[in-house]
Design a protein around this motif. Structure first.
Motif, PDB file in Angstrom:
ATOM      1  N   ILE A   9      32.261  47.677  48.647  1.00  0.00           N
ATOM      2  CA  ILE A   9      31.368  48.688  47.684  1.00  0.00           C
ATOM      3  C   ILE A   9      32.268  50.245  47.976  1.00  0.00           C
ATOM      4  O   ILE A   9      32.677  50.501  49.170  1.00  0.00           O
ATOM      5  N   SER A  10      32.479  50.877  46.953  1.00  0.00           N
ATOM      6  CA  SER A  10      33.391  51.831  46.869  1.00  0.00           C
ATOM      7  C   SER A  10      32.764  53.074  46.223  1.00  0.00           C
ATOM      8  O   SER A  10      32.176  53.084  45.037  1.00  0.00           O
ATOM      9  N   VAL A  57      21.127  48.516  39.970  1.00  0.00           N
ATOM     10  CA  VAL A  57      22.765  49.004  39.741  1.00  0.00           C
ATOM     11  C   VAL A  57      23.079  50.300  40.396  1.00  0.00           C
ATOM     12  O   VAL A  57      22.180  51.289  40.401  1.00  0.00           O
ATOM     13  N   PRO A  58      24.305  50.462  40.520  1.00  0.00           N
ATOM     14  CA  PRO A  58      24.543  51.834  41.275  1.00  0.00           C
ATOM     15  C   PRO A  58      24.431  52.895  40.268  1.00  0.00           C
ATOM     16  O   PRO A  58      24.791  52.686  39.062  1.00  0.00           O
ATOM     17  N   ASP A  59      24.107  54.271  40.503  1.00  0.00           N
ATOM     18  CA  ASP A  59      24.493  55.341  39.501  1.00  0.00           C
ATOM     19  C   ASP A  59      25.780  55.829  39.541  1.00  0.00           C
ATOM     20  O   ASP A  59      26.204  56.105  38.462  1.00  0.00           O
ATOM     21  N   SER A  70      29.649  44.050  39.802  1.00  0.00           N
ATOM     22  CA  SER A  70      28.175  43.899  39.865  1.00  0.00           C
ATOM     23  C   SER A  70      27.485  43.950  38.761  1.00  0.00           C
ATOM     24  O   SER A  70      26.130  43.680  38.571  1.00  0.00           O
ATOM     25  N   ILE A  71      28.147  45.107  37.939  1.00  0.00           N
ATOM     26  CA  ILE A  71      27.418  45.283  36.545  1.00  0.00           C
ATOM     27  C   ILE A  71      27.952  44.275  35.513  1.00  0.00           C
ATOM     28  O   ILE A  71      27.166  43.651  34.718  1.00  0.00           O
ATOM     29  N   HIS A  76      27.383  36.013  36.469  1.00  0.00           N
ATOM     30  CA  HIS A  76      28.108  35.040  37.201  1.00  0.00           C
ATOM     31  C   HIS A  76      28.028  35.304  38.843  1.00  0.00           C
ATOM     32  O   HIS A  76      27.771  34.130  39.765  1.00  0.00           O
ATOM     33  N   ILE A  77      27.655  36.428  39.425  1.00  0.00           N
ATOM     34  CA  ILE A  77      27.375  36.837  40.878  1.00  0.00           C
ATOM     35  C   ILE A  77      26.086  35.904  41.155  1.00  0.00           C
ATOM     36  O   ILE A  77      26.190  35.556  42.566  1.00  0.00           O
ATOM     37  N   ARG A  78      25.520  35.878  40.428  1.00  0.00           N
ATOM     38  CA  ARG A  78      24.062  35.310  40.701  1.00  0.00           C
ATOM     39  C   ARG A  78      24.069  33.953  40.852  1.00  0.00           C
ATOM     40  O   ARG A  78      23.318  33.348  41.547  1.00  0.00           O
TER      41      ARG A  78
END
Length: 239
Positions: A9-10, A57-59, A70-71, A76-78
């Motif tokens: 997480i960045s 989703v991150p801002d 993640s976006i 695929h992540i799911r």
């Protein structure tokens, strides 16, 4: 050997309206780690969990799970994560077996019966698999939810306060059977909780979410009690 990162997480920011929840959050969880996140109510633990599941989703910033964005790579992540949230998301008029059989249809082919039998024994639910979910206790429904999250044998398990409202038998099952099994299978875990005793008993990493960032974090087991003291002090000051 350096362990690869399962979750990165960045500089993640997330707001709802004018309320900022996460503020340039940085976090790394290595493969096979059990990261337990503590934080007061409203600190953003559930928001972070939902970001990791791609439900939010991150801002701003980036989240990678097993190297997948993640976006861009949400679908695929799911396919390789499991999620246990506050709500069971189970159909009350169906049995535990029928619920999991239904949800398994949304995933690629796998040995459902083998996984179902394994998990029902592990979570002490074998005697309840044919009962309707709405007839089960809160703890039993939560354990069915955990079965649902694990049925496809995910490599990353995300659990948002899975212990909330559980009876002592269900907690003992998680502590003494379920989490040791995850360790043996090298599954990466991200879990939020308020239960500091559970945190100490299962974590390989403990962090505290405070003012939208990781305020404290340690991977050193003999520092866990000190970080718990910090958490309790912060939580008392905010209440």
């Amino acid at each position: 050997m350096i362990s690869k990162s399962a979750i990165e997480i960045s500089n993640v920011n997330k707001s709802f309206g004018s309320k900022k929840i996460l503020n340039d959050l940085l976090m790394t969880i290595k493969s096979s780690e059990r990261y337990v996140l503590l934080g007061s109510n409203g600190s953003g633990k559930t928001t972070l969990a939902k970001l990791l599941t791609t439900l939010h989703v991150p801002d701003k910033g980036k989240i990678l799970l097993n190297g997948n964005d993640s976006i861009k790579d949400a679908e695929h992540i799911r396919s390789f994560i499991g999620y246990v949230g506050h709500n069971s998301l189970l159909y009350g008029d169906l049995s535990a077996y029928d619920n999991l059989r239904f949800f398994s249809n949304f995933y690629p082919k796998f040995d459902f019966e083998k996984q179902f039998d394994y998990l029902s024994h592990l979570l002490n639910l074998s005697h309840l698999i044919n009962q309707k979910v709405n007839k089960l206790s809160h703890g039993e429904r939560k354990r069915v939810s955990i079965m649902k999250a694990m049925i496809t044998n995910p490599s990353i398990l995300i659990m948002d306060e899975p212990d909330a409202g559980l009876d002592s038998n269900s907690l003992d099952n998680l502590r003494n059977s379920f989490f040791p099994d995850l360790v043996s299978r090298n599954i990466t875990v991200f879990m939020t909780t308020h239960n500091t005793e559970l945190a100490i008993s299962i974590a390989s990493v403990i962090g505290i979410l405070h003012q939208g960032q990781i305020g404290f974090e340690t991977r050193v087991a003999n520092q866990f009690l000190e970080i718990i003291k910090k958490y309790k002090s912060m939580d008392t000051n905010q209440s």
